[in-house]
Write a protein that holds these residues in place. Sequence first.
Motif, PDB file in Angstrom:
ATOM      1  N   ASN A 170       0.869  -1.178   0.000  1.00 47.33           N
ATOM      2  CA  ASN A 170       0.000   0.000   0.000  1.00 47.33           C
ATOM      3  C   ASN A 170       0.907   1.228   0.000  1.00 47.33           C
ATOM      4  OD1 ASN A 170      -1.659   2.219   0.764  1.00 47.33           O
ATOM      5  ND2 ASN A 170      -3.080   0.858   1.826  1.00 47.33           N
ATOM      6  N   PRO A 171       0.818   2.087  -1.018  1.00 50.82           N
ATOM      7  CA  PRO A 171       1.724   3.242  -1.109  1.00 50.82           C
ATOM      8  C   PRO A 171       1.627   4.196   0.077  1.00 50.82           C
ATOM      9  CG  PRO A 171      -0.062   3.387  -2.724  1.00 50.82           C
ATOM     10  CD  PRO A 171      -0.112   2.016  -2.156  1.00 50.82           C
ATOM     11  N   GLU A 172       0.545   4.094   0.854  1.00 50.02           N
ATOM     12  CA  GLU A 172       0.407   4.950   2.028  1.00 50.02           C
ATOM     13  C   GLU A 172       1.139   4.380   3.246  1.00 50.02           C
ATOM     14  OE1 GLU A 172      -3.698   5.689   2.756  1.00 50.02           O
ATOM     15  OE2 GLU A 172      -4.046   6.680   0.826  1.00 50.02           O
ATOM     16  N   TRP A 173       1.608   3.141   3.117  1.00 51.58           N
ATOM     17  CA  TRP A 173       2.324   2.515   4.225  1.00 51.58           C
ATOM     18  C   TRP A 173       3.803   2.886   4.174  1.00 51.58           C
ATOM     19  CZ3 TRP A 173      -0.022  -3.151   4.242  1.00 51.58           C
ATOM     20  CH2 TRP A 173      -1.386  -3.058   4.608  1.00 51.58           C
ATOM     21  N   PRO A 174       4.542   2.680   5.254  1.00 47.80           N
ATOM     22  CA  PRO A 174       5.950   3.118   5.328  1.00 47.80           C
ATOM     23  C   PRO A 174       6.831   2.517   4.239  1.00 47.80           C
ATOM     24  CG  PRO A 174       5.141   2.538   7.504  1.00 47.80           C
ATOM     25  CD  PRO A 174       4.081   2.104   6.534  1.00 47.80           C
ATOM     26  N   ASP A 175       7.770   3.314   3.786  1.00 47.16           N
ATOM     27  CA  ASP A 175       8.737   2.867   2.783  1.00 47.16           C
ATOM     28  C   ASP A 175       9.893   2.166   3.509  1.00 47.16           C
ATOM     29  OD1 ASP A 175       9.879   2.580   0.249  1.00 47.16           O
ATOM     30  OD2 ASP A 175      11.046   4.431   0.468  1.00 47.16           O
ATOM     31  N   GLU A 176       9.542   1.087   4.218  1.00 45.98           N
ATOM     32  CA  GLU A 176      10.495   0.348   5.045  1.00 45.98           C
ATOM     33  C   GLU A 176      10.465  -1.126   4.690  1.00 45.98           C
ATOM     34  OE1 GLU A 176      12.560   1.602   7.152  1.00 45.98           O
ATOM     35  OE2 GLU A 176      11.814   3.673   7.363  1.00 45.98           O
ATOM     36  N   LYS A 177      11.623  -1.762   4.767  1.00 45.02           N
ATOM     37  CA  LYS A 177      11.740  -3.170   4.424  1.00 45.02           C
ATOM     38  C   LYS A 177      11.004  -4.036   5.449  1.00 45.02           C
ATOM     39  CE  LYS A 177      15.170  -6.736   3.343  1.00 45.02           C
ATOM     40  NZ  LYS A 177      16.631  -7.058   3.280  1.00 45.02           N
ATOM     41  N   ILE A 178      10.252  -5.014   4.964  1.00 43.99           N
ATOM     42  CA  ILE A 178       9.519  -5.934   5.838  1.00 43.99           C
ATOM     43  C   ILE A 178      10.494  -6.950   6.432  1.00 43.99           C
ATOM     44  CG2 ILE A 178       7.662  -7.632   5.977  1.00 43.99           C
ATOM     45  CD1 ILE A 178       6.460  -6.310   3.454  1.00 43.99           C
ATOM     46  N   LYS A 179      10.359  -7.232   7.725  1.00 43.66           N
ATOM     47  CA  LYS A 179      11.153  -8.265   8.404  1.00 43.66           C
ATOM     48  C   LYS A 179      10.223  -9.431   8.737  1.00 43.66           C
ATOM     49  CE  LYS A 179      14.739  -5.534   8.454  1.00 43.66           C
ATOM     50  NZ  LYS A 179      15.236  -4.948   9.715  1.00 43.66           N
ATOM     51  N   TYR A 180      10.663 -10.637   8.442  1.00 45.33           N
ATOM     52  CA  TYR A 180       9.803 -11.817   8.540  1.00 45.33           C
ATOM     53  C   TYR A 180      10.301 -12.768   9.639  1.00 45.33           C
ATOM     54  CZ  TYR A 180       9.297 -10.191   3.682  1.00 45.33           C
ATOM     55  OH  TYR A 180       9.135  -9.436   2.551  1.00 45.33           O
ATOM     56  N   PHE A 181       9.363 -13.280  10.447  1.00 41.76           N
ATOM     57  CA  PHE A 181       9.685 -14.245  11.499  1.00 41.76           C
ATOM     58  C   PHE A 181       8.692 -15.406  11.415  1.00 41.76           C
ATOM     59  CE2 PHE A 181      11.602 -10.337  12.850  1.00 41.76           C
ATOM     60  CZ  PHE A 181      12.802 -10.736  13.417  1.00 41.76           C
ATOM     61  N   SER A 182       9.218 -16.585  11.133  1.00 43.14           N
ATOM     62  CA  SER A 182       8.361 -17.751  10.871  1.00 43.14           C
ATOM     63  C   SER A 182       8.844 -18.975  11.650  1.00 43.14           C
ATOM     64  CB  SER A 182       8.394 -18.079   9.373  1.00 43.14           C
ATOM     65  OG  SER A 182       7.881 -19.369   9.105  1.00 43.14           O
TER      66      SER A 182
END
Length: 328
Positions: A170-182
């Motif tokens: 979503n372009p309104e969301w932060p321009d930050e890299k997603i970090k994943y924990f699984s």
Amino acid sequence: MKNFKFLASSIMISSVLAFAAACGNSDDANTNGSNSGQQSSSESGSSEQKLEGEIAIDGSSTVGPIMEAVSEEFAAEHPDVKAPIGISGTGGGFEKFTAGETDISNASRPIKDEEKKVAEENGIEYTEFKIAFDGLSVVVNKENDWVDKLTIEDLAKIWKGEPKKWSDINPEWPDEKIKYFSPGTDSGTYDYFDEVVLGGEPIVKDATLSEDDNVLVKGVANDKNAIGYFGYAYYLENKDQLKVVPIVNSKGEAVEPTNETIEKGTYEPLSRPLFFYVNNKSLKEKPQVYEYVKFALENAGQLAEEVGYVKLPQEQYDEQLKTLEGLK
């Protein structure tokens, strides 16, 4: 139904204390000699066989808290039975179970065909029991104020690594890299997520994988741009530092995991049953295993809810007790 005075946060401490008390009782018995043991039996006036020995249990970290609760309460009644809970993941647990190394295997998914084949090759006959319901919970950091719901399609894109940043969704969301924990690949939770969300496709390469759900909790809690998933109980235990994400179900409703939504099935498709598998030979040859399983089925509903899961309808426990009785 028994009245348990049990706190989920003290499971491990209490288990250690129960183990120490059991060892102390054993030492006292050895010190006092055989006459002391005869006197104790006489004083009890019970003709019931005294339970003792060990029960080898391993498997799912999701099912672990329920079975830790069962072991703690069972130890209160049978202190000479040792039933520690190993946490090697559903897959790791089945590897030991199908090789005949454990009596009970905890699982957050049904046993796979290839695991059934190994059990058959090794002459392991077993019985499946359901113990509770779980709602696989998707969580983000407490400071995440942009994600208010996600669809299964959103989850699939995120965990396949198609969006690299939140703003790619979503372009309104932060321009930050997603970090994943699984959860790790030996986890039944991973298998379930892989089936329902990923459709068998590879998970994003830079995801942090761990069989220890507490590692995942800390990872998400310490990174504003993180997302993770694990069993409902771990979310409840850490909800003060995590934000759960409502998931859009097949009716288009954004639903949070709660006892009610999991039990009624409106939190779908991420609701699921939890299992434990028992070696039939152990049931027949080890009285402590039979009594442990009976105790688990008689009390799992209450204990499951005390540690943050959802009980089955009582008739399902009753039916499984009948199945157990037929295996003795």
